[in-house]
Scaffold this motif. Sequence first.
Motif, PDB file in Angstrom:
ATOM      1  N   LEU A  62       0.833  -1.209   0.000  1.00  9.44           N
ATOM      2  CA  LEU A  62       0.000   0.000   0.000  1.00  9.44           C
ATOM      3  C   LEU A  62       0.865   1.255   0.000  1.00  9.44           C
ATOM      4  CD1 LEU A  62      -2.796   1.454   0.400  1.00  9.44           C
ATOM      5  CD2 LEU A  62      -2.465   1.140   2.862  1.00  9.44           C
ATOM      6  N   LYS A  63       1.894   1.254   0.859  1.00  7.60           N
ATOM      7  CA  LYS A  63       2.797   2.410   0.945  1.00  7.60           C
ATOM      8  C   LYS A  63       3.508   2.665  -0.385  1.00  7.60           C
ATOM      9  CE  LYS A  63       3.998   4.184   4.470  1.00  7.60           C
ATOM     10  NZ  LYS A  63       3.545   5.422   5.151  1.00  7.60           N
ATOM     11  N   ARG A  64       3.671   1.600  -1.181  1.00  2.00           N
ATOM     12  CA  ARG A  64       4.313   1.739  -2.489  1.00  2.00           C
ATOM     13  C   ARG A  64       3.293   1.959  -3.607  1.00  2.00           C
ATOM     14  NH1 ARG A  64       9.470  -1.935  -3.588  1.00  2.00           N
ATOM     15  NH2 ARG A  64      10.671  -1.274  -1.791  1.00  2.00           N
ATOM     16  N   ASN A  65       2.032   2.148  -3.215  1.00  2.26           N
ATOM     17  CA  ASN A  65       0.949   2.337  -4.195  1.00  2.26           C
ATOM     18  C   ASN A  65       0.747   1.130  -5.118  1.00  2.26           C
ATOM     19  OD1 ASN A  65       0.024   4.910  -3.445  1.00  2.26           O
ATOM     20  ND2 ASN A  65       1.896   5.782  -4.355  1.00  2.26           N
ATOM     21  N   LEU A  66       1.093  -0.049  -4.648  1.00  2.00           N
ATOM     22  CA  LEU A  66       0.873  -1.247  -5.461  1.00  2.00           C
ATOM     23  C   LEU A  66      -0.565  -1.746  -5.292  1.00  2.00           C
ATOM     24  CD1 LEU A  66       4.188  -3.180  -4.691  1.00  2.00           C
ATOM     25  CD2 LEU A  66       3.653  -1.819  -6.724  1.00  2.00           C
ATOM     26  N   ILE A  67      -1.161  -1.482  -4.129  1.00  2.00           N
ATOM     27  CA  ILE A  67      -2.581  -1.801  -3.902  1.00  2.00           C
ATOM     28  C   ILE A  67      -3.227  -0.574  -3.258  1.00  2.00           C
ATOM     29  CG2 ILE A  67      -2.165  -4.290  -3.600  1.00  2.00           C
ATOM     30  CD1 ILE A  67      -2.616  -3.813  -0.544  1.00  2.00           C
ATOM     31  N   ASP A  68      -4.554  -0.565  -3.205  1.00  2.00           N
ATOM     32  CA  ASP A  68      -5.202   0.574  -2.544  1.00  2.00           C
ATOM     33  C   ASP A  68      -5.700   0.182  -1.155  1.00  2.00           C
ATOM     34  OD1 ASP A  68      -7.510  -0.884  -2.979  1.00  2.00           O
ATOM     35  OD2 ASP A  68      -8.078   0.259  -4.771  1.00  2.00           O
ATOM     36  N   GLN A  69      -6.074   1.200  -0.401  1.00  2.00           N
ATOM     37  CA  GLN A  69      -6.522   1.037   0.987  1.00  2.00           C
ATOM     38  C   GLN A  69      -7.679   0.030   1.088  1.00  2.00           C
ATOM     39  OE1 GLN A  69      -5.197   2.761   3.683  1.00  2.00           O
ATOM     40  NE2 GLN A  69      -6.574   1.680   5.065  1.00  2.00           N
ATOM     41  N   ASP A  70      -8.589   0.112   0.118  1.00  2.41           N
ATOM     42  CA  ASP A  70      -9.770  -0.735   0.132  1.00  2.41           C
ATOM     43  C   ASP A  70      -9.401  -2.227   0.122  1.00  2.41           C
ATOM     44  OD1 ASP A  70     -12.583  -1.444  -0.232  1.00  2.41           O
ATOM     45  OD2 ASP A  70     -11.929  -2.042  -2.252  1.00  2.41           O
ATOM     46  N   LEU A  71      -8.411  -2.572  -0.670  1.00  4.68           N
ATOM     47  CA  LEU A  71      -8.015  -3.981  -0.761  1.00  4.68           C
ATOM     48  C   LEU A  71      -7.410  -4.468   0.558  1.00  4.68           C
ATOM     49  CD1 LEU A  71      -8.027  -6.382  -2.618  1.00  4.68           C
ATOM     50  CD2 LEU A  71      -5.794  -5.706  -3.494  1.00  4.68           C
ATOM     51  N   LEU A  72      -6.594  -3.612   1.172  1.00  7.34           N
ATOM     52  CA  LEU A  72      -6.037  -3.974   2.479  1.00  7.34           C
ATOM     53  C   LEU A  72      -7.164  -4.203   3.482  1.00  7.34           C
ATOM     54  CD1 LEU A  72      -3.632  -4.342   4.448  1.00  7.34           C
ATOM     55  CD2 LEU A  72      -3.648  -1.878   4.812  1.00  7.34           C
ATOM     56  N   GLU A  73      -8.166  -3.340   3.450  1.00  6.33           N
ATOM     57  CA  GLU A  73      -9.271  -3.493   4.392  1.00  6.33           C
ATOM     58  C   GLU A  73     -10.046  -4.787   4.146  1.00  6.33           C
ATOM     59  OE1 GLU A  73      -9.372  -1.649   6.887  1.00  6.33           O
ATOM     60  OE2 GLU A  73      -8.164   0.063   6.232  1.00  6.33           O
TER      61      GLU A  73
END
Lengths: 355, 355
Positions: A274-285
């Motif tokens: 996420l910090k590297r912008n490889l995925i977005d916040q929504d996916l982590l959630e």
Amino acid sequence: MKEIKVNALSPYSVIVTSTNSQLNFWLEHKKLNRLFVITDDNVDLLYGDYFNSIKSKIIGKYVLKAGEESKKIETVLDIYRCLLKHNIDRKCTILAFGGGVVGDITGFVASTFKRGTNLVYIPTTLIAQTDSSVGGKNGFNLDGIKNVIGTFYQPSLVYVDVNLLKTLDADNFKNGMAEVIKYGFVLDDNLFRYIEQNKRAILEREIDKLKYIVAECIKLKAAVVEKDELDLGGRHILNFGHTIGHALETISNFKIMHGEAVALGMVYESYIALKRNLIDQDLLERLIKILKYFDLQTTADIENYNDFKQAILKDKKNVDSLLKIVLPVGLGRAIITTDVKVDTIIQNMKELSRR
Amino acid sequence: MKEIKVNALSPYSVIVTSTNSQLNFWLEHKKLNRLFVITDDNVDLLYGDYFNSIKSKIIGKYVLKAGEESKKIETVLDIYRCLLKHNIDRKCTILAFGGGVVGDITGFVASTFKRGTNLVYIPTTLIAQTDSSVGGKNGFNLDGIKNVIGTFYQPSLVYVDVNLLKTLDADNFKNGMAEVIKYGFVLDDNLFRYIEQNKRAILEREIDKLKYIVAECIKLKAAVVEKDELDLGGRHILNFGHTIGHALETISNFKIMHGEAVALGMVYESYIALKRNLIDQDLLERLIKILKYFDLQTTADIENYNDFKQAILKDKKNVDSLLKIVLPVGLGRAIITTDVKVDTIIQNMKELSRR
């Protein structure tokens, strides 16, 4: 019933079913007629009669004490001697009936006794059914170092009876679910969505749902190991969550279960993505939500980050001192990278824990 | 220098030469840069400086006590621990520098440590150069049962330096010659005639003659094992002399050497072939003559044929209780049969001993 073919150097079939009644057919089909069973005392207590209908094929049985503690050379030697006593020869089949420990020990024994007997896996835990019984890895621990001795050795048959999961304890079930979620998250967006949509039925262990997720995981694992049978690189994608997870497992002295550690590792490694912008916040959630649903923790209390640093740097998967880490890049896809510094990992972990 | 390619599942090269000066080239060629040497105290005493020119590639060394007694699990565990201390990883190469015992133990260790490291053989005895370092078999003894634990594992490179045979003691030299004669007798009439015609030069260990016979044996062995890598049938032709020989070795409590036992076995098995009109008297005499030339015995004093009978029936090569025996059918050819009764074998042995 589903038959999944694994195209290893010696190809074999994985049967996914929900009954033991097809076992005889598959053993006959593969011409496996004289069997020696290795199991553990837990499984033996619950399923001592599992082979009643094929009694005439069973030459003998070895029951080891359940638990990681049995994964040692003393157990291996004790089994060798038992096999000698039963006059087991190379044409016999050694059958692993149990979870990861039984599978690891039995695979090693089968690959080394008289330079290799036939081998059949009947995995009884979710983690063994979806992960460890496909891929040909086995091993035991030496001087506290996990799986440091082992071989690559393919079975003649893997018989997966998801009905055996009905009696699995809750801890081992969630332990397996961590790996199932991992498969979906980095390899197959459809599987991940299926788990999200059917989470309740899976938690209640509906047979059809179990059969589906187990078969999907096996297909994914088979596709990965076929390309990298000897674990020289490509297989590393399956280590998502494991770089951090394994270090957490180590510093807990293996008090947290493997799946729990992997769940934590997946969250932390996704946060790095996420910090590297490889995925977005929504996916982590979404990842955190589904892990929590299956009662898996998503943040760890780390008392000493120095111990963690030592552990992560010592991992046996690191070759030439490069730290390998798998980062998700959207749902169902991931990359393997060696350019994340251990200090960055720790900084990100602290950051996530504070949130 | 000759390069012989062995087309196993993982192909590799056997280099036959008479110097250590090409070793660095071949290691570079195969990208084997970090080596851990396993040897025995005899070889270490004679050839402690063999690797001087590639010192920078050597990470460590383990010296075991020479002799069959070392082929046990305790040695294996001791080596594992030594490898751990030296931080050996899967990309390192474990190098076996010695005879059959060193090769067997090292092959097993390399195939099981971290699920397999690279492996290089530099065999120092005639029997290891011509026989045991090609074929991928390794193993150790358990509870007095020879080679009962082991794997099939192919090396990355076999480097055969026949100059090392110059210091081989007479017993080990004749021990190897028994196997060399075996190759000629059942697989290659040209090789057998070459040995007959050059016996004096071979006995005097002329380098060119040694290079020729060693290379020919390796080619023959490679051709046989390529067709039967996992020893499922075809390889059995190499067991000429071994059905009877192995039983003689067993009842002597391994006091007679393997090659001596094989020499005796070849004579007795050829006598059975003679009685069946598969070979003529002249061929048997030629076999006996060449064995005697190399100081190998051709008749045994067997005190107790009952012990012999027990031993021959217990051989681990017998599957499903059928006694397998290799019989020559003319020079350079042989058949595998299971229709010779053990009582016929014993009767023929008694008959030959009385002559």
